[in-house]
Write an enzyme that holds these catalytic residues in place. Structure first.
Site, PDB file in Angstrom:
ATOM      1  N   ASP A   9      47.342  30.652  39.234  1.00  0.00           N
ATOM      2  CA  ASP A   9      46.497  31.839  39.124  1.00  0.00           C
ATOM      3  C   ASP A   9      46.029  31.968  37.682  1.00  0.00           C
ATOM      4  O   ASP A   9      46.844  32.058  36.761  1.00  0.00           O
ATOM      5  CB  ASP A   9      47.293  33.079  39.540  1.00  0.00           C
ATOM      6  CG  ASP A   9      46.403  34.276  39.835  1.00  0.00           C
ATOM      7  OD1 ASP A   9      45.173  34.121  39.837  1.00  0.00           O
ATOM      8  OD2 ASP A   9      46.949  35.376  40.046  1.00  0.00           O
ATOM      9  N   ASP A 108      39.592  31.736  40.929  1.00  0.00           N
ATOM     10  CA  ASP A 108      40.659  31.767  39.935  1.00  0.00           C
ATOM     11  C   ASP A 108      42.039  31.443  40.474  1.00  0.00           C
ATOM     12  O   ASP A 108      43.038  31.667  39.785  1.00  0.00           O
ATOM     13  CB  ASP A 108      40.695  33.142  39.258  1.00  0.00           C
ATOM     14  CG  ASP A 108      40.975  34.266  40.241  1.00  0.00           C
ATOM     15  OD1 ASP A 108      40.879  34.026  41.464  1.00  0.00           O
ATOM     16  OD2 ASP A 108      41.290  35.377  39.786  1.00  0.00           O
ATOM     17  N   GLU A 109      42.149  30.905  41.679  1.00  0.00           N
ATOM     18  CA  GLU A 109      43.486  30.592  42.184  1.00  0.00           C
ATOM     19  C   GLU A 109      43.439  29.471  43.202  1.00  0.00           C
ATOM     20  O   GLU A 109      42.432  29.251  43.880  1.00  0.00           O
ATOM     21  CB  GLU A 109      44.152  31.835  42.787  1.00  0.00           C
ATOM     22  CG  GLU A 109      43.427  32.421  43.970  1.00  0.00           C
ATOM     23  CD  GLU A 109      44.187  33.568  44.615  1.00  0.00           C
ATOM     24  OE1 GLU A 109      45.438  33.567  44.560  1.00  0.00           O
ATOM     25  OE2 GLU A 109      43.535  34.445  45.194  1.00  0.00           O
TER      26      GLU A 109
END
Length: 358
Positions: A9, A108-109
Site C-alpha cells: 500500500d 496505490d495498492e
C-alpha cells in the site's frame, strides 16, 4: 517454503506524487481534490500526513477541509494521468521481483503472492524496488491470506512491515472493535453491536446462525469468518475485467427542477452506456445515486427485463428511476451506474462478497 500474501500500500500516494514534482511542498499540509479550489463542491481525494493531523481525510468535502486546514495548507487539483503514470511505474517495479505474482487492486495498492522462508525480506525488497523506481514509499502487510495481509498493512504504516497470521490474529486483533476489520463499516458495526458483538473476538465466537439470520446466508458466514481473519489466499495476476461503469457529477449549483434532473440523467446514463458499449457488453442493471442538499445520499437500482444493447434503453431506465426522486428536494449530486453482462471468460478466483476483488 511457505506461501505468503503481501499487501503493498503506497503511503499517502497522491499527495506523495504531488510533493515529488513540487519538492517545496515537503512537510506542508497538502490536500488534493476536485479542481484544487476549496470554494467549489468537491471532496478530498487524499491528504498528506501533515494535513491528516488536522483531521482532514479522504472523502471529506473540500469546504470542510478548508475550515480545518492551517494557513500554510496547499490545495491541488486531481491529476489522474500523473497518478496513473506513477502507479504503472510502481507495479512494473514489483513485477520485476523474482518469483512474485502481482495482483493490482488500484492505483496505490496490490497483492503479492510469493513462496518464501523470509517474507519480511521480500517485503523489504519490494519497498526498495518501489523506492528506487519512483522515489515513493510504501508499507507492506504480510499475511497467510488476503484479509490478514490487508489489515496488517495498517500496522506497518508509514514505510513499515507487519506480519499478521493465524498465529497472532487474536493477540493483535481480538480486543479491537469490529470496525477495524476490512469490509465492516459503521452500519454493519451498529447491527453487530445490536447482538452484543463489539470486538473481533466476540465476532469470532458469535453464533453463525444468528449472524445468518441478521445478514443473510452469504454475508452472515462472511462476517463470522472475518472475526477469525479468514479470507481467500490465491493471488491472481489476471487483469481485472470491469463488472460495471459509472458516471457521476457533483453540481456547483443545486439542481432545482425536474427538467434539470432529467437533462443531467440523460447525459450521465448516455456516458455510462457508451463506456459499456466500448467493451461490447450489454447492460443488465441500472443504478441511480442521488445526493440531496445538504448531504443526504441514496442509491437504488433496477434490473432490466432483458440485456440492453441500445443507448436509449439505458437512458430510459435511468429516467424511470429518476422519476421516483423527491421533486421538492434540491439535488447536489447525481450518478448512474450500468452493470454489464458477465465477461466471456469466467472469473474462477475466490473473491470476497464485499468490495469486489480482494
Amino acid at each position: 517454503m511457505a506461501e505468503w500474501v503481501l499487501h503493498v500500500d503506497m503511503d499517502q500516494f497522491i499527495a506523495a506524487v504531488e510533493v515529488l514534482r513540487r519538492p517545496e511542498l515537503a512537510g506542508r499540509p497538502v490536500i488534493v481534490g476536485g479542481r484544487g479550489d476549496p470554494t467549489e463542491r468537491a471532496v478530498v481525494s487524499t491528504a498528506s500526513y501533515e494535513a491528516r493531523a488536522y483531521g482532514i481525510g479522504s472523502g471529506m468535502p473540500l469546504k470542510i477541509a478548508a475550515r480545518k486546514a492551517p494557513e500554510d495548507a496547499v490545495f491541488l487539483p486531481v491529476d489522474h494521468e500523473e497518478y496513473e503514470r506513477a502507479s504503472d511505474a510502481v507495479m512494473s517495479a514489483l513485477r520485476e521481483l523474482p518469483g512474485v505474482v502481482v495482483e493490482v487492486l488500484g492505483w496505490d495498492e496490490c497483492f503479492l503472492g510469493v513462496s518464501a522462508d523470509d517474507p519480511e525480506g521480500v517485503a523489504r525488497a519490494a519497498q526498495a524496488a518501489v523506492r528506487e523506481a519512483t522515489a515513493l514509499h510504501c508499507s507492506v502487510g504480510i499475511g497467510d491470506n488476503k484479509v490478514r495481509a490487508k489489515i496488517a498493512t495498517e500496522f506497518g504504516k508509514p514505510r513499515g512491515v507487519f506480519r499478521l497470521t493465524s498465529d497472532n490474529w487474536f493477540e493483535v486483533m481480538g480486543e479491537r472493535g469490529t470496525r477495524e476489520l476490512w469490509g465492516i463499516g459503521p452500519k454493519v458495526q451498529k447491527r453487530l453491536a445490536g447482538h452484543g458483538i463489539t470486538t473481533v473476538r466476540e465476532l469470532a465466537d458469535a453464533d453463525e446462525q444468528e449472524l445468518i439470520a441478521e445478514f443473510g446466508p452469504r454475508m452472515g458466514v462472511w462476517y463470522h469468518g472475518l472475526g477469525s481473519g479468514l479470507g481467500p489466499t490465491a493471488v491472481d495476476d489476471t487483469p481485472w475485467v470491469a463488472r460495471s461503469h459509472s458516471r457521476e457529477t457533483t453540481y456547483q449549483q443545486n439542481l432545482t427542477t425536474p427538467e434539470q434532473v432529467e437533462a443531467a440523467l440523460r447525459e450521465l446514463a448516455g456516458q455510462a452506456f457508451d463506456d459499456c458499449a466500448k467493451e461490447g457488453r450489454a447492460v443488465v442493471r441500472v443504478h441511480l445515486k442521488v445526493r440531496y442538499a445538504p448531504f443526504d445520499t441514496k442509491t437504488f437500482g433496477h434490473k432490466l427485463p432483458a440485456p440492453a444493447t441500445r443507448r436509449d434503453e439505458v437512458v430510459a431506465e435511468a429516467l424511470r428511476l429518476g422519476a421516483t426522486l423527491d421533486p421538492a428536494r434540491e439535488v447536489r449530486l447525481l450518478g448512474v451506474r450500468a452493470e454489464m453482462t458477465p465477461p466471456d471468460t469466467p472469473d474462477t478466483v475466490e473473491r470476497t462478497p464485499v468490495r469486489g476483488r480482494l
